[in-house]
Motif scaffolding. Sequence first.
Motif, PDB file in Angstrom:
ATOM      1  N   ARG A  73       0.827  -1.208   0.000  1.00 53.47           N
ATOM      2  CA  ARG A  73       0.000   0.000   0.000  1.00 53.47           C
ATOM      3  C   ARG A  73       0.860   1.255   0.000  1.00 53.47           C
ATOM      4  NH1 ARG A  73      -4.392  -0.045   4.570  1.00 53.47           N
ATOM      5  NH2 ARG A  73      -4.938   1.895   3.463  1.00 53.47           N
ATOM      6  N   LEU A  74       2.066   1.161   0.591  1.00 54.40           N
ATOM      7  CA  LEU A  74       2.967   2.317   0.610  1.00 54.40           C
ATOM      8  C   LEU A  74       3.721   2.475  -0.706  1.00 54.40           C
ATOM      9  CD1 LEU A  74       4.543   2.078   4.179  1.00 54.40           C
ATOM     10  CD2 LEU A  74       3.000   3.837   3.331  1.00 54.40           C
ATOM     11  N   ALA A  75       3.880   1.384  -1.422  1.00 51.74           N
ATOM     12  CA  ALA A  75       4.629   1.435  -2.679  1.00 51.74           C
ATOM     13  C   ALA A  75       3.926   2.356  -3.673  1.00 51.74           C
ATOM     14  CB  ALA A  75       4.756   0.030  -3.264  1.00 51.74           C
ATOM     15  N   GLY A  76       4.713   3.128  -4.348  1.00 49.67           N
ATOM     16  CA  GLY A  76       4.148   4.029  -5.343  1.00 49.67           C
ATOM     17  C   GLY A  76       3.641   5.339  -4.781  1.00 49.67           C
TER      18      GLY A  76
ATOM     19  N   ARG B 201      -2.000   1.540   9.231  1.00 45.01           N
ATOM     20  CA  ARG B 201      -1.445   1.200  10.536  1.00 45.01           C
ATOM     21  C   ARG B 201      -1.109  -0.290  10.527  1.00 45.01           C
ATOM     22  NH1 ARG B 201      -6.962   1.889  11.995  1.00 45.01           N
ATOM     23  NH2 ARG B 201      -6.809   3.786  10.759  1.00 45.01           N
ATOM     24  N   HIS B 202       0.068  -0.649  11.074  1.00 44.93           N
ATOM     25  CA  HIS B 202       0.475  -2.053  11.036  1.00 44.93           C
ATOM     26  C   HIS B 202       1.456  -2.321  12.172  1.00 44.93           C
ATOM     27  CE1 HIS B 202       1.050  -5.965   9.097  1.00 44.93           C
ATOM     28  NE2 HIS B 202       2.323  -5.858   9.445  1.00 44.93           N
ATOM     29  N   ARG B 203       1.263  -3.434  12.865  1.00 47.38           N
ATOM     30  CA  ARG B 203       2.188  -3.815  13.928  1.00 47.38           C
ATOM     31  C   ARG B 203       3.443  -4.415  13.311  1.00 47.38           C
ATOM     32  NH1 ARG B 203       2.841  -8.432  16.824  1.00 47.38           N
ATOM     33  NH2 ARG B 203       0.908  -9.345  16.007  1.00 47.38           N
ATOM     34  N   VAL B 204       4.602  -3.854  13.687  1.00 44.82           N
ATOM     35  CA  VAL B 204       5.886  -4.311  13.163  1.00 44.82           C
ATOM     36  C   VAL B 204       6.375  -5.529  13.929  1.00 44.82           C
ATOM     37  CG1 VAL B 204       8.301  -3.657  12.784  1.00 44.82           C
ATOM     38  CG2 VAL B 204       6.477  -2.002  12.374  1.00 44.82           C
ATOM     39  N   ASP B 205       6.326  -5.438  15.256  1.00 45.15           N
ATOM     40  CA  ASP B 205       6.680  -6.567  16.121  1.00 45.15           C
ATOM     41  C   ASP B 205       5.872  -6.417  17.402  1.00 45.15           C
ATOM     42  OD1 ASP B 205       8.006  -4.604  17.630  1.00 45.15           O
ATOM     43  OD2 ASP B 205       9.918  -4.999  16.649  1.00 45.15           O
ATOM     44  N   GLU B 206       6.351  -6.968  18.505  1.00 44.19           N
ATOM     45  CA  GLU B 206       5.554  -6.949  19.724  1.00 44.19           C
ATOM     46  C   GLU B 206       5.350  -5.541  20.283  1.00 44.19           C
ATOM     47  OE1 GLU B 206       6.806  -9.553  22.797  1.00 44.19           O
ATOM     48  OE2 GLU B 206       5.837 -11.287  21.861  1.00 44.19           O
ATOM     49  N   THR B 207       6.279  -4.637  20.036  1.00 45.33           N
ATOM     50  CA  THR B 207       6.195  -3.313  20.662  1.00 45.33           C
ATOM     51  C   THR B 207       6.150  -2.152  19.672  1.00 45.33           C
ATOM     52  OG1 THR B 207       8.610  -3.178  20.846  1.00 45.33           O
ATOM     53  CG2 THR B 207       7.398  -4.100  22.733  1.00 45.33           C
ATOM     54  N   ASP B 208       6.466  -2.385  18.414  1.00 45.31           N
ATOM     55  CA  ASP B 208       6.562  -1.294  17.444  1.00 45.31           C
ATOM     56  C   ASP B 208       5.408  -1.337  16.445  1.00 45.31           C
ATOM     57  OD1 ASP B 208       8.853  -0.777  18.790  1.00 45.31           O
ATOM     58  OD2 ASP B 208      10.219  -1.144  17.115  1.00 45.31           O
ATOM     59  N   PHE B 209       4.951  -0.138  16.083  1.00 50.49           N
ATOM     60  CA  PHE B 209       3.808  -0.014  15.173  1.00 50.49           C
ATOM     61  C   PHE B 209       4.129   1.016  14.092  1.00 50.49           C
ATOM     62  CE2 PHE B 209       2.239  -1.705  19.060  1.00 50.49           C
ATOM     63  CZ  PHE B 209       1.178  -2.533  18.736  1.00 50.49           C
ATOM     64  N   LEU B 210       3.827   0.645  12.856  1.00 49.54           N
ATOM     65  CA  LEU B 210       4.009   1.552  11.728  1.00 49.54           C
ATOM     66  C   LEU B 210       2.721   2.332  11.489  1.00 49.54           C
ATOM     67  CD1 LEU B 210       5.702   0.935   8.344  1.00 49.54           C
ATOM     68  CD2 LEU B 210       3.303   1.601   8.332  1.00 49.54           C
ATOM     69  N   ILE B 211       2.864   3.655  11.282  1.00 50.68           N
ATOM     70  CA  ILE B 211       1.716   4.520  10.975  1.00 50.68           C
ATOM     71  C   ILE B 211       2.063   5.328   9.735  1.00 50.68           C
ATOM     72  CG2 ILE B 211       0.232   6.393  11.783  1.00 50.68           C
ATOM     73  CD1 ILE B 211       0.939   5.587  14.652  1.00 50.68           C
ATOM     74  N   ALA B 212       1.218   5.269   8.729  1.00 49.49           N
ATOM     75  CA  ALA B 212       1.404   6.074   7.515  1.00 49.49           C
ATOM     76  C   ALA B 212       0.140   6.902   7.306  1.00 49.49           C
ATOM     77  CB  ALA B 212       1.676   5.183   6.312  1.00 49.49           C
TER      78      ALA B 212
END
Length: 411
Positions: free
Chosen positions: A23-26, A76-87
């Motif tokens: 979804r981020l590509a492009g 929004r996407h969980r990267v691992d147990e503690t980190d979250f990606l927000i675009a």
Amino acid sequence: MSSDESSSIERITAGGAAAALDRLAGTDLVERGCVTIISVEAIRKRSGDRWPRKRDAVWAYLGRKFDEHLAYQDIRHRVDETDFLIAMTSEEGVAAQAVSLKILEEALLFFLGVADPADMKIRAVSAINGEELACTDIDLTRVTDHRTAPAVEVIAVSACQAAVDPAEERRRNPISFVTASGQNLRIDFSLEEAVSLRHKVTAALRIEPTVTHIASGRTIPARAFAKLSDDDIAFIDRASLDYAALFAGAGDTPQPPLILPLSFRTLSTRKGRQGLIGTEGLPPQRVKTGVMVELIDVDRGTPEARLLEVTGLVGQLCKGVLVRLQPGRDAVGPAKGARLQGLTISAVDLGNSDTQIAAHMLTIASQARGRAPVLMIHGLASEGYLDVAEVAGFTHASLRGARSALAQPAA
């Protein structure tokens, strides 16, 4: 977090990474500083052995906060147990980072009772390589400076003015000229802080030129610019670009974009568009990444095909194109068909009484709903109108800007 250029590599280990990155590509969200990583590592450390039992509650709480603060098209996407990606697609640069910081802050307050700056781990994603994310630290001070209290503050305006040479600012503001018909006019510039009504963060800085007839002291509103010649309008636009160059900042530093009101008549010519990217202090790359053009004189007489052509050409040069509406039965009509980042309205065009202004705000917001991602009202006289604007359906608003404190009164 420090403001240095330290970087790190983050690998997405949670499921669904490919879909999130596709979804981020492009898109240019990474380049615009709209993609961040927030970490709740502090909650895991405080939880100790209880973390495996507590993490589901932390993830669920963050999910609710994402729904509360982010639009449906944001990622929004969980990267691992503690980190979250927000675009964020609905805000720019520092404003997007401020929203991410607010989500993290609320999570820390809920689970720890305090949001210690040392625990507020937030980074900007600078590159995506497969399932690896290159990240850089974010200066928390810079981000918090662009968050507003319930009452709008002019933190970003003050910060921009503080970085400007006062002597140079006085040289460009105010500026006088003689029109083709022999009238002496003066242009005064002010800055307005455009606030996201949903997120309560500074989304942009807007430059407002005020044109005054010197002999009578009468202000000439933008809707009356049609009576001025093309050369007069071009002079006002050049002066606006020169003034905007003072506040352009460094092209590689995330900051709110500048909204610059310019004339459709000027930008419909090749010479006018060349001026947009040929102004000293406003290099083409900075215009492309940090300037949004607000076309102020699109009306019922503007040919639709010509509007489509000009907005397309101007959109290739700058960050985005907005069109100012005029109140009326079909306020949005003149802008139909054009692919725009936003529609704007000037509060000074809506009447004098509170009742008139509120009624026009409701009508125009109803007509413009869904036509563009941004619906902005600028030049509001007081903070009391901000709630009305939000209820009406506007996404952004700004209060009437006082003339720069750096500028000397005109003779």
